[in-house]
Scaffold this active site. Sequence first.
Site, mmCIF file in Angstrom:
data_model
loop_
_atom_site.group_PDB
_atom_site.id
_atom_site.type_symbol
_atom_site.label_atom_id
_atom_site.label_comp_id
_atom_site.label_asym_id
_atom_site.label_seq_id
_atom_site.Cartn_x
_atom_site.Cartn_y
_atom_site.Cartn_z
ATOM 1 N N HIS A 363 0.825 -1.203 0.000
ATOM 2 C CA HIS A 363 0.000 0.000 0.000
ATOM 3 C C HIS A 363 0.862 1.257 0.000
ATOM 4 C CE1 HIS A 363 -3.090 -2.678 2.193
ATOM 5 N NE2 HIS A 363 -2.845 -3.061 0.969
ATOM 6 N N CYS A 676 -3.287 0.051 -19.962
ATOM 7 C CA CYS A 676 -3.011 0.924 -18.807
ATOM 8 C C CYS A 676 -2.031 0.333 -17.800
ATOM 9 C CB CYS A 676 -4.306 1.326 -18.110
ATOM 10 S SG CYS A 676 -5.170 -0.049 -17.349
HETATM 11 C C1 PEP Z 1 -2.709 -3.770 -14.293
HETATM 12 O O1 PEP Z 1 -2.858 -4.859 -13.764
HETATM 13 O O2 PEP Z 1 -2.007 -3.574 -15.294
HETATM 14 C C2 PEP Z 1 -3.405 -2.581 -13.748
HETATM 15 C C3 PEP Z 1 -3.397 -1.446 -14.397
HETATM 16 O O3 PEP Z 1 -3.982 -2.705 -12.541
HETATM 17 P P1 PEP Z 1 -3.186 -2.760 -11.168
HETATM 18 O O4 PEP Z 1 -1.752 -2.447 -11.458
HETATM 19 O O5 PEP Z 1 -3.830 -1.774 -10.279
HETATM 20 O O6 PEP Z 1 -3.400 -4.178 -10.757
#
Ligand code: PEP
Length: 747
Positions: A363, A676
């Site tokens: 976190h 993303c």
């Molecule tokens: C990912 O898994 O690429 C994502 C954008 O989500 P997180 O990093 O929050 O798991």
Amino acid sequence: MPERSESDSRKLLRRLRDVLGAQARGQERLDQITHLIADSMRTEVCSIYLFRDPETLELCATEGLKKESVHQTRMKLGEGLVGRVARTNTPVNTADAPAEKGFRYMPETGEEIYSSFLGVPIQRVGEKLGVLVVQSKTARQFSDDEIYALEVVAMVLAEMTELGAFTSDEDGMRALHRQPVMLRGSTGQEGAAEGHVWLHEPRVVVTNPVADDPVAEIERIRAAVGQLRVSVDDLLSAESLDKDQRQVLEAYRMFAHSRGWLRRMEADIQNGLSAEAAVEKEQSAARARLEQVPDAYLRERLNDLDDLSNRLLRILTGQGADTGAEMPENPVLVARNIGPAELLEYGRKLRGVVLEEGSVGSHAAIVARALAIPLVIHARRITAEALNGDHILVDGDQGIAHLRPEETVARAFRDKIAMQTEAQARYASLRDLPALTKCGTTISLHMNAGLMADLPSLSGSGADGVGLFRTELQFLVRNKMPRRAELAGLYARVMDAAKGKRVAFRTLDIGSDKVLPYMKPNDEPNPAMGWRAIRVGLDKPGVLRMQIQALLRAANGRPLTLMFPFITEFSEFQQARSHVLREVHRERSLGHVMPASLEIGAMLETPSLAFAPKAFFELTDFVSIGGNDLKQFFFAADRENERVRRRYDVLNLSFLDFIGQIVARCAETGTPLSFCGEDAGRPVEALALAALGLRSLSMRPASIGPVKALLRRVDLGQVRAVIDAARARGDASLRPALMDWLATQTD
Ligand code: PEP
Ligand code: MG
């Protein structure tokens, strides 16, 4: 040889204290001390070895060995009997040293004539400082009492070392807390910063390791332990505790009430230590055991004892966590670990963060990333080495911290920061230009966010919108479940700050590493593949529905975009989507204004979704590839595991082919696609993704400039040709070929 009495021990400690109190050079003090110890222990030899650097011990003073070997004789950690004491943090006691396994003869010391050897570690709360040795000609085993007495003396030496008693002159010894130290950890968040150490929990300073009046000291320790027990009992009487929390605290309470612990500390005091030094002696012993225990449960319990010892020391010394010290300029927070709420409280005041523990997905790392503060994790020993106010350089790119750096290192580092600042200024000039490639393709670049504090970056970075808003951060930094009205207010402020630009709100992605402090943790064998994200949302839809209501109310007539994390099969998307539609219906019937438009998308984070039926691609309004998770499942390489997480490259051609297939599936149904994960923010990787057909990328705000600058320089058709050629050759990774090609691009 007669057994030592308690008063022998006390007498010796008192004489040691007198040495410390008298005006003398560091070396003189050490010489006097070895003399005193040999005399008191009735041995011919007493030697003090201190660490010159974390791997090397140096003979710093001796009574009985050849004087010319002082500051000449050195050994590696683990080498010889002295090295073994240091490595294992446990005493070595032998009547026949040369016959002992690992014995190494040091001719320059003349020690071959001494048969008996007793060495104990000089350590302070897990910090290895050196080794104290006594030797004698007659072959004999030292008694338990003698070992114990030498350990007590070593404890006082550790405190004296800590107080700088031996480093007052130019004797070439390890100057504790003065020398430059480079700590190699791992990257938690990229970026570089220069500043001064701000210890989250400063070390307790013990100024009186030796005490004259054991009766008074025992009274003090009993009173302090009594106070500690009351405070732990108070914790347990809180009504809000659930069964699991109560169980953990019960174990904690058991330690606080342990008779053995108090008895051991009282014995230390009887031997001449002050109450504080006695606490530290037992804490050091517990830390040494901690290093050797493989069992996670037992380690946790020993951690409890460590925590209790810290509390006890604070009670005894009156030094609270808040010592009243003033935060230095450009503070760099240094801690073993820190919770997300505490880190958020410090906020953007901090220039950097260096943690001894932590993980990329912790976190604290998530918050540091959201605040764009350079973060180094796994910087072992940083809390032992650093003092408040120390000069520090944080290299988040390399995962390195330089503590009290040499001026040449600092200068090179400043050049690096200046270059980055200069590059940022260059990128700023591109801010209002599109990411338009030479072949005429525009890639829309969005930013990832998760805190209200991120939103000012939206206009500054030139992002087209927020491609991923991680809503779980609002849940993680609180100690109780946020209420609907609170969330609605917050989401509305996020939309206000976005000034009409699109924000893709991702519904709560908890589970796996993201455990809410107020939710019962699930003990799962493999949480990353466990009950997480939309799986939790669908099984217990209360929170999901509340979040959807908050989003609908926040939009209040404006367009709304939301997406679900970790969709693995079509039916999950259908169910999640129907929750949204039901809430729309309900909210409308309650008279709330509906969003002007509503986009409902899915994150593609597991390979299975790429093979979902066409109907999925037709139904979803868009697909966003969560590359961080997708990569870990594609390569079966845990994104949190330092051993494997960098092993596989996103530019691996098999992975790129897989991305190409997702692009094709979306193209077939005209479904908008974006990416993303963190890789979208790395210019070379972003280039490959664009060449594969991605037209929308979402990344941390600081990456938008560098990605845009590179995209504007290239022709994607040529990049595709490089990919095809690499594939035809059978290359494993596109990286070498792409880097070679980039090197030929002159402007
Ligand atoms: C990912 O898994 O690429 C994502 C954008 O989500 P997180 O990093 O929050 O798991
Ligand atoms: Mg993910």
